[in-house]
Design a protein around this motif. Sequence first.
Motif, PDB file in Angstrom:
ATOM      1  N   LEU A  49       0.840  -1.201   0.000  1.00  0.00           N
ATOM      2  CA  LEU A  49       0.000   0.000   0.000  1.00  0.00           C
ATOM      3  C   LEU A  49       0.881   1.260   0.000  1.00  0.00           C
ATOM      4  O   LEU A  49       0.646   2.202  -0.755  1.00  0.00           O
ATOM      5  N   TYR A  50       1.916   1.252   0.821  1.00  0.00           N
ATOM      6  CA  TYR A  50       2.835   2.384   0.900  1.00  0.00           C
ATOM      7  C   TYR A  50       3.599   2.565  -0.418  1.00  0.00           C
ATOM      8  O   TYR A  50       3.750   3.686  -0.905  1.00  0.00           O
ATOM      9  N   ALA A  56       2.300   6.879  -6.628  1.00  0.00           N
ATOM     10  CA  ALA A  56       1.168   7.723  -7.006  1.00  0.00           C
ATOM     11  C   ALA A  56       1.369   9.185  -6.620  1.00  0.00           C
ATOM     12  O   ALA A  56       1.091  10.083  -7.413  1.00  0.00           O
ATOM     13  N   SER A  57       1.822   9.432  -5.394  1.00  0.00           N
ATOM     14  CA  SER A  57       1.837  10.826  -4.903  1.00  0.00           C
ATOM     15  C   SER A  57       3.177  11.262  -4.334  1.00  0.00           C
ATOM     16  O   SER A  57       3.248  12.264  -3.639  1.00  0.00           O
ATOM     17  N   SER A  69       2.316  12.081  -0.545  1.00  0.00           N
ATOM     18  CA  SER A  69       1.768  13.398  -0.240  1.00  0.00           C
ATOM     19  C   SER A  69       0.243  13.323  -0.147  1.00  0.00           C
ATOM     20  O   SER A  69      -0.417  13.036  -1.134  1.00  0.00           O
ATOM     21  N   PRO A  70      -0.326  13.588   1.027  1.00  0.00           N
ATOM     22  CA  PRO A  70      -1.776  13.474   1.175  1.00  0.00           C
ATOM     23  C   PRO A  70      -2.559  14.604   0.519  1.00  0.00           C
ATOM     24  O   PRO A  70      -3.744  14.452   0.241  1.00  0.00           O
ATOM     25  N   PHE A  71      -1.900  15.718   0.255  1.00  0.00           N
ATOM     26  CA  PHE A  71      -2.618  16.889  -0.253  1.00  0.00           C
ATOM     27  C   PHE A  71      -2.179  17.251  -1.668  1.00  0.00           C
ATOM     28  O   PHE A  71      -1.905  18.410  -1.973  1.00  0.00           O
ATOM     29  N   VAL A  72      -2.140  16.262  -2.534  1.00  0.00           N
ATOM     30  CA  VAL A  72      -1.776  16.510  -3.925  1.00  0.00           C
ATOM     31  C   VAL A  72      -3.032  16.378  -4.788  1.00  0.00           C
ATOM     32  O   VAL A  72      -3.857  15.500  -4.589  1.00  0.00           O
ATOM     33  N   GLN A 108      -3.885   8.943  -5.211  1.00  0.00           N
ATOM     34  CA  GLN A 108      -4.302   9.582  -6.458  1.00  0.00           C
ATOM     35  C   GLN A 108      -5.566   8.929  -7.023  1.00  0.00           C
ATOM     36  O   GLN A 108      -5.594   8.393  -8.129  1.00  0.00           O
ATOM     37  N   ILE A 109      -6.627   8.982  -6.233  1.00  0.00           N
ATOM     38  CA  ILE A 109      -7.915   8.424  -6.623  1.00  0.00           C
ATOM     39  C   ILE A 109      -8.525   9.290  -7.723  1.00  0.00           C
ATOM     40  O   ILE A 109      -8.668  10.503  -7.559  1.00  0.00           O
ATOM     41  N   SER A 110      -8.890   8.672  -8.829  1.00  0.00           N
ATOM     42  CA  SER A 110      -9.505   9.384  -9.941  1.00  0.00           C
ATOM     43  C   SER A 110     -10.983   9.617  -9.651  1.00  0.00           C
ATOM     44  O   SER A 110     -11.756   8.671  -9.493  1.00  0.00           O
TER      45      SER A 110
END
Length: 188
Positions: A49-50, A56-57, A69-72, A108-110
């Motif tokens: 998962l990590y 992804a981010s 990065s949680p806020f991307v 990075q959920i679409s």
Amino acid sequence: MISRFTLRRLCAALALFCATLPCLGQAFTLKGTVYSKVAEELQIDPLLLYAVSIKASGKYQGGGLISPSPFVIRSSQLTKHFNSKEKAQSALNSVLETTTWVEVGLMQISIHYHPQEEPSTLLDPYTNLKVGGQLLKNSIASSNDPVIGVGRYFTWKSEDESRTHGREVWSIYSHIRALSYQEQGGNQ
């Protein structure tokens, strides 16, 4: 969307990052993190998962370090790592006024492919990892080949593209696993 050139540069930076950490003797563990909590709930490997969230981010932090990065927010209009949830939420709301082609948060959920009743909830790490973790489980289950299965988290366009993404994630995973193994004194 991220260009192939940018993606290649990011992957090269990630490979450099992952290759240098063991030499620096830095330990790594996910115990007690939101990753371990979500992974336990979904019955998936927290390191995987990590690794997916790094690909992804991942954001370069300086000193050879990259972290998810949680806020991307990524769209054709904007690609930015924000330093606060509030700023990211404001940008997300603005972008969503014109398009659903937006990717949000750690995994990075679409929003286009995976609509959310309230897209800004994806800026919460737990929610983002929970949604992304379930998508990852589904993509892994779609193939007998774990490389292609993991790669399908990023694209279903072709097996070759899925394989490329999967190899990048598994490379990150193997480096993180080595760090985790070192942290636990060789007892995993």
